[in-house]
Structures are given as C-alpha cells and as structure tokens.
Scaffold this motif. Structure first.
Motif, PDB file in Angstrom:
ATOM      1  N   ASN A   1       0.824  -1.205   0.000  1.00  0.00           N
ATOM      2  CA  ASN A   1       0.000   0.000   0.000  1.00  0.00           C
ATOM      3  C   ASN A   1       0.867   1.268   0.000  1.00  0.00           C
ATOM      4  OD1 ASN A   1      -2.780   1.050   0.223  1.00  0.00           O
ATOM      5  ND2 ASN A   1      -1.935   1.980   2.074  1.00  0.00           N
ATOM      6  N   GLU A   2       1.914   1.257   0.843  1.00  0.00           N
ATOM      7  CA  GLU A   2       2.778   2.451   0.937  1.00  0.00           C
ATOM      8  C   GLU A   2       3.503   2.725  -0.401  1.00  0.00           C
ATOM      9  OE1 GLU A   2       4.464   0.025   3.826  1.00  0.00           O
ATOM     10  OE2 GLU A   2       6.543   0.361   3.218  1.00  0.00           O
TER      11      GLU A   2
ATOM     12  N   GLN B   1       1.008   4.445  -2.678  1.00  0.00           N
ATOM     13  CA  GLN B   1       0.807   5.859  -2.312  1.00  0.00           C
ATOM     14  C   GLN B   1       1.967   6.732  -2.746  1.00  0.00           C
ATOM     15  OE1 GLN B   1      -0.353   5.987   1.791  1.00  0.00           O
ATOM     16  NE2 GLN B   1      -2.485   5.693   1.191  1.00  0.00           N
TER      17      GLN B   1
ATOM     18  N   GLU C   1       1.681   9.771  -5.450  1.00  0.00           N
ATOM     19  CA  GLU C   1       2.116  11.138  -5.119  1.00  0.00           C
ATOM     20  C   GLU C   1       3.100  11.677  -6.146  1.00  0.00           C
ATOM     21  OE1 GLU C   1       3.719  11.536  -1.048  1.00  0.00           O
ATOM     22  OE2 GLU C   1       1.696  10.816  -0.504  1.00  0.00           O
TER      23      GLU C   1
ATOM     24  N   VAL D   1      -5.498   2.635  -5.186  1.00  0.00           N
ATOM     25  CA  VAL D   1      -4.729   3.772  -4.640  1.00  0.00           C
ATOM     26  C   VAL D   1      -4.283   4.707  -5.764  1.00  0.00           C
ATOM     27  CG1 VAL D   1      -2.618   4.424  -3.406  1.00  0.00           C
ATOM     28  CG2 VAL D   1      -3.985   2.486  -2.600  1.00  0.00           C
TER      29      VAL D   1
ATOM     30  N   TYR E   1      -5.357   8.986  -6.886  1.00  0.00           N
ATOM     31  CA  TYR E   1      -4.516  10.144  -7.237  1.00  0.00           C
ATOM     32  C   TYR E   1      -4.903  10.738  -8.594  1.00  0.00           C
ATOM     33  CZ  TYR E   1      -1.513   9.486  -3.212  1.00  0.00           C
ATOM     34  OH  TYR E   1      -1.040   9.412  -1.929  1.00  0.00           O
TER      35      TYR E   1
END
Ligand code: SAH
Length: 350
Positions: free
Chosen positions: A269-270, A273, A277, A313, A317
C-alpha cells in the motif's frame, strides 16, 4: 559471404538509389527493388520485372533482410505468436505478434540480449551480444507480416533489448516504418519502451515524433528501484520524471509507466501511495503487470488483492491505471520472458 554484401533493409531509399545508379541502371530500377522488398519478396529471382542480368548483379551486392523464421509458437488461448528468428550470423532473437481488435501489433527486439540487468527479466540473463541494425529490425516486421499474411499496424519496442541503448538504429528504423513508401505506419501507432536512459529520453523528445513513450519504472523510489534495476544507480527517478515532463510538453503524448508488481518487493500500500504522489499531475497512464515468472529469479506474482488495492490507490490520485492483460502466457511470450537463445521448451511447433 563477403562482408561487402549489404542488407538492403539497412539502406535508405537514396542510398539504394545511389548503389543502383552506380551500376549504370536507371532510378526507376531502385524504385522497383524498393517496392518488391517492402511487399515481402525475399529473393531477387522473384522480382520478375527486372532483367536477369540485373538480378544477378543485385545478388552479388545485397541480401534481403537476413532474418529467417526458425520456429513459431501460436498461443491456443489468444492467437499470440512467438517467433524465433535467426539472423545472418546465426544468432537467435525472439519477437511476438499480438492480435488486438484494433490491429496487429509486433513486439520487436532491438538488441541480441540486454545489458541493463533488471533482476526480474529473462532478456538480461545472458548479457548483451550486439545491437541489431535498423535493417534487422525492419526485417523482423517484414518477415512476420508475410507469415501472418495480414498488415502490421502497430509496433512496440518491448522485445529483447533496451531501445535507447541502440539509439541511432532505432531512430532510423522508426523513420523508415513511418515512410509512405514502406509500411506507412503512423508514429502514434509506435511505442518505445525504456528502463529510463535519461540523456536518450531528452534526445528523443527533441526529435518531436509523436511516438508513445513507455517507462519501465517498477518502483516508487530509488531505494526499491536500485534493488531490482541496476540502471537506477545511474539515473534517479526525479531525473526520469523531469525528462517525462519535457517529453509530454514537446510531443503532446501521454507517458505510460510500466509497473511490474512483485510480491512483497514493490506491491505494498505504501508503495502505491508513494507512486501516486510522485506521478500525480503528469500526463500519464500507469500499467500494472503482475510479474511473469522467470526461472531463477525467486520472485512471485503479487496476490490479486494487492493488485486490486494498488490499482485503487493509484486511481485515487486521479491517474488512469490498467492491469495488463497477459497475452501468450502459454508460450512464454509475455513481458520479460523473451531471451536470446533457443530453449528446449521452444522446440515444439504448435
Ligand atoms: N528495455 C526496455 C524494453 C523492454 S520492454 C524497457 O525496459 O522498457 C519489456 C517490458 O517488460 C519492460 O517494461 C520490462 O520491465 C518488463 N518486464 C521484464 N521482465 C518482466 C517480468 N518478468 N514480468 C513482467 N514484466 C517484465
């Protein structure tokens, strides 16, 4: 064969014209030869509108293509064809034909082997042997088009090799395929994929071709990237993204980021993200590819749930994202499974 013998596909039309007029023949003879070769004629003897004496002279000077099909595997699942092609010096490469509703796309090799060393990719395993010439790239397309007996409409440089490590020949090849007197394929139907050679990306932007550019990113940060792609030690992601901005500004084309999902390495998940970004605001598309297994790498595919989460995810964005459909999985024709030598499992013809 004498080294003075030239692959006709390595010549631009003007170069062929010069060679032929030097033989005392009129310019229209060069046009005739050009037409024959781009129609797929692979023997001078079949060029029936040329006098025999001229055909004999041609045979002494040139050969046609230098690529022959030594084996072909056809996927039972989706009609994808993997070709094993022998070059004139006996070296073997692989190229893949994919059938889509919009046309026939060839995934082409640009080098024999690859020196980029990505840890998940089969093409890197034996290092590099040599670059392919522009003519050898042209010959792959012509040979496959002839075998398929249908027009090739799309070209993707995603076979064996790093296209930007063979920059000049790749540019010659793309220009030639776009030419109205060869295959007349629009630049918009061509895709070049790179692991991120920044100087060549910038040079390519200057050419201002509207070619699709695909970046094999595979990681959200330099640390993860360095652990799977040696090239990351040379070019950080920031520099790659800067070059991408320039490319989209110059060409108006959207960039595709290829992201191979490898279980526990880059699929958390990280990671999603961080990637979201970094890419937010760029004219791009993210293509997620659950890693194809390559013997000896020790990597496994991300679980379905992780893939779905990663996609969600990225969508959050505001980035368009797809999970790549795997074509030709039953014949090891998927991304990163191409290699430069015949393996035992390739020997049976389907
Ligand atoms: N060298 C260029 C062209 C090769 S394209 C490049 O790196 O872009 C082949 C694509 O398949 C690249 O995106 C590559 O990273 C990806 N790939 C390689 N091995 C793979 C594997 N085992 N599973 C899924 N994709 C893979």
């Amino acid at each position: 064969m004498a080294s003075s013998v030239i692959n006709v596909f390595d010549l631009e039309f003007n170069e062929l014209k010069d060679e032929i007029t030097r033989l005392g023949e009129p310019v229209y003879r060069a046009k005739q030869v050009w037409q024959w070769i781009y129609q797929g004629t692979d023997s001078f003897d079949d060029m029936t509108n040329l006098p025999k004496s001229f055909r004999d002279k041609l045979k002494g000077l040139f050969y046609i293509g230098g690529v022959s099909i030594v084996n072909k595997l056809v996927s039972r699942k989706d009609g994808t064809r993997k070709y094993l092609l022998a070059l004139k010096d006996g070296k073997i490469i692989e190229s893949v034909l994919m059938k889509y509703h919009y046309g026939n796309s060839v995934c082409l090799s640009t080098q024999i082997g690859c020196r980029m060393g990505c840890s998940f990719c089969a093409s890197s395993k034996l290092g590099i042997d040599r670059n392919l010439s522009a003519g050898e790239m042209v010959a792959q397309i012509i040979a496959i088009q002839k075998d398929l007996a249908e027009k090739i409409s799309h070209i993707v440089l995603m076979g064996i090799g790093e296209p930007f490590d063979n920059y000049d020949n790749v540019i010659r090849f793309l220009r030639r395929m776009n030419s109205p007197d060869t295959l007349n394929i629009s630049y918009r139907r061509m895709t070049v994929s790179t692991c991120g050679l920044v100087p060549e990306m910038l040079k390519f932007a200057e050419e201002e071709f509207p070619v699709n550019l695909s970046i094999s990113l595979h990681a959200p940060n330099d640390e993860v990237r360095k652990s799977i792609m040696p090239i990351a030690k040379k070019y950080p992601i920031d520099k790659i993204l800067e070059a991408c901005h320039i490319y989209t500004q110059k060409t108006g084309r959207r960039i595709t980021f290829e992201y191979t999902l490898i279980k526990d390495i880059n699929d958390k998940n990280e990671h999603a993200q961080e990637l979201g970004e970094r890419l937010a605001g760029l004219l791009c598309h993210v293509n997620l590819i659950p890693v194809n297994t390559v013997e000896g790498t020790g990597y496994s595919k991300s679980e379905r749930e992780r893939v779905e989460n990663f996609k969600k995810v990225i969508e959050e964005y505001g980035l368009p994202v797809t999970v790549r459909r795997e074509l030709g999985s039953d014949i090891a024709a998927s991304c990163g499974q191409l290699r430069k030598r015949l393996v035992e499992s390739d020997r049976m013809v389907d």
